[in-house]
Design a protein around this motif. Structure first.
Motif, PDB file in Angstrom:
ATOM      1  N   PHE A  95      -1.630  -9.015   4.910  1.00  0.00           N
ATOM      2  CA  PHE A  95      -0.144  -8.862   4.646  1.00  0.00           C
ATOM      3  C   PHE A  95       0.857  -9.804   5.245  1.00  0.00           C
ATOM      4  CE2 PHE A  95      -0.626  -4.058   3.147  1.00  0.00           C
ATOM      5  CZ  PHE A  95      -1.339  -4.388   2.212  1.00  0.00           C
ATOM      6  N   THR A  96       2.001 -10.026   4.395  1.00  0.00           N
ATOM      7  CA  THR A  96       3.123 -10.673   5.101  1.00  0.00           C
ATOM      8  C   THR A  96       3.843  -9.840   5.735  1.00  0.00           C
ATOM      9  OG1 THR A  96       4.529 -10.298   3.250  1.00  0.00           O
ATOM     10  CG2 THR A  96       2.962 -12.114   2.945  1.00  0.00           C
ATOM     11  N   GLU A  97       4.808 -10.017   6.561  1.00  0.00           N
ATOM     12  CA  GLU A  97       5.776  -9.462   7.468  1.00  0.00           C
ATOM     13  C   GLU A  97       6.262  -8.280   6.623  1.00  0.00           C
ATOM     14  OE1 GLU A  97       9.402  -9.967  10.539  1.00  0.00           O
ATOM     15  OE2 GLU A  97       8.012 -11.607  10.148  1.00  0.00           O
ATOM     16  N   ASP A 110       3.972  -4.237  -3.025  1.00  0.00           N
ATOM     17  CA  ASP A 110       4.215  -4.733  -4.171  1.00  0.00           C
ATOM     18  C   ASP A 110       3.312  -5.933  -4.248  1.00  0.00           C
ATOM     19  OD1 ASP A 110       6.550  -3.203  -5.250  1.00  0.00           O
ATOM     20  OD2 ASP A 110       7.782  -4.213  -4.263  1.00  0.00           O
ATOM     21  N   ASN A 111       2.700  -6.261  -5.368  1.00  0.00           N
ATOM     22  CA  ASN A 111       1.754  -7.328  -5.373  1.00  0.00           C
ATOM     23  C   ASN A 111       0.656  -7.203  -4.426  1.00  0.00           C
ATOM     24  OD1 ASN A 111       3.035  -8.528  -7.631  1.00  0.00           O
ATOM     25  ND2 ASN A 111       4.616  -9.205  -6.021  1.00  0.00           N
ATOM     26  N   SER A 181       6.620   5.720  -9.022  1.00  0.00           N
ATOM     27  CA  SER A 181       6.760   4.730  -8.084  1.00  0.00           C
ATOM     28  C   SER A 181       8.222   4.091  -8.017  1.00  0.00           C
ATOM     29  CB  SER A 181       5.861   3.531  -8.161  1.00  0.00           C
ATOM     30  OG  SER A 181       5.735   2.907  -9.307  1.00  0.00           O
ATOM     31  N   SER A 182       9.045   4.547  -9.107  1.00  0.00           N
ATOM     32  CA  SER A 182      10.404   4.175  -9.098  1.00  0.00           C
ATOM     33  C   SER A 182      11.234   4.855  -8.069  1.00  0.00           C
ATOM     34  CB  SER A 182      10.817   4.153 -10.449  1.00  0.00           C
ATOM     35  OG  SER A 182      11.006   5.657 -11.129  1.00  0.00           O
ATOM     36  N   THR A 183      10.839   5.554  -7.327  1.00  0.00           N
ATOM     37  CA  THR A 183      11.686   6.596  -6.462  1.00  0.00           C
ATOM     38  C   THR A 183      11.249   6.100  -4.900  1.00  0.00           C
ATOM     39  OG1 THR A 183       9.872   8.308  -6.250  1.00  0.00           O
ATOM     40  CG2 THR A 183      11.582   8.366  -8.078  1.00  0.00           C
ATOM     41  N   ALA A 221       4.697   3.220 -13.312  1.00  0.00           N
ATOM     42  CA  ALA A 221       3.233   3.077 -12.712  1.00  0.00           C
ATOM     43  C   ALA A 221       2.866   2.463 -11.482  1.00  0.00           C
ATOM     44  CB  ALA A 221       2.672   2.345 -13.972  1.00  0.00           C
ATOM     45  N   ILE A 222       2.001   2.843 -10.656  1.00  0.00           N
ATOM     46  CA  ILE A 222       1.897   2.335  -9.234  1.00  0.00           C
ATOM     47  C   ILE A 222       0.791   0.956  -9.588  1.00  0.00           C
ATOM     48  CG2 ILE A 222       0.646   2.691  -7.185  1.00  0.00           C
ATOM     49  CD1 ILE A 222       1.420   5.603  -7.561  1.00  0.00           C
TER      50      ILE A 222
END
Length: 222
Positions: A95-97, A110-111, A181-183, A221-222
């Motif tokens: 994972f990035t920071e 995300d991604n 996931s929009s919350t 959607a997640i």
């Protein structure tokens, strides 16, 4: 985001744990068993197809289990189709920071680089959740209820933790039907608590129909 979600952000919930009516619990359990068994009978070819696709892209088990916290703080093992690469390295290594910050705040990123192509499709269509029909038959979960979370996540509920854990977790719930996931995670917690305090069979049926519509439209959607 719906206005209902925004309205809930100002709600403050009391610390008392509500008690569900015995009749509601019995009807809900009977409904859960009947619907889950029927779904397994109808969907077993889809289960087989998904298992083959998962294994074909990334060799390894098609279904995995993850420890979560169920009703009254009981540990349960949640079944899901595997959507991540087999034998992934620790998230600190990939994972990035910015992703680590997002993970600590929302328990998702995300991604996510760990997710396979098949896994990405399964998550967007919520098909990865289908093995939880087995959890429902076992009595670990219900069709409708708050999503089962990890021990760490339950601590986020603070003084409302006992209230949140007073009902059986669900395959779907008020949060999935009204935002997913929009919350933000805080809004998700408020929505889960709203359900716990107001749950009834007619509300459960409404959530099921709303969830089906949301999944078909791939909303949040997640």
């Amino acid at each position: 985001m719906s206005s209902k979600v925004l309205e809930l952000s100002s709600v403050r919930f009391p610390q008392v744990v509500t008690q569900q009516k015995p009749l509601y619990q019995k009807v809900k359990r009977s409904f859960d068993l009947c619907m889950s068994l029927c779904a397994l009978i109808v969907l077993w070819p889809l289960f087989l197809l998904i298992a083959v696709l998962v294994y074909s892209e990334d060799k390894g088990p098609a279904i995995y289990k993850h420890k979560r916290i169920g009703r009254d703080g009981q540990e349960i093992y949640l079944y899901k189709f595997r959507t991540m690469k087999n034998n992934c390295p620790p998230i600190e290594e990939i994972f990035t920071e910015e992703q680590m910050k997002q993970w600590k705040e929302n328990f998702k990123v995300d991604n996510d680089p760990r997710i396979t192509k098949v896994g990405n499709f399964l998550r967007k269509t919520s098909l990865d959740e289908l093995p939880q029909l087995l959890n429902i038959i076992r009595g670990d979960m219900s069709i409708v209820g708050p999503r089962p979370v990890t021990q760490e996540e339950t601590e986020k509920y603070g003084v409302h933790r006992a209230l949140f854990l007073s009902v059986m977790p669900g395959l779907t719930g008020y949060w999935q039907a009204n935002g997913r996931s929009s919350t933000t995670y805080e809004q998700r917690m408020e929505m889960e608590l709203y359900y716990v305090r107001n749950c009834k069979f007619t509300m459960d049926l409404q959530i099921i129909f709303q969830t089906v519509a949301a999944v078909l439209k791939r909303e949040g959607a997640i």
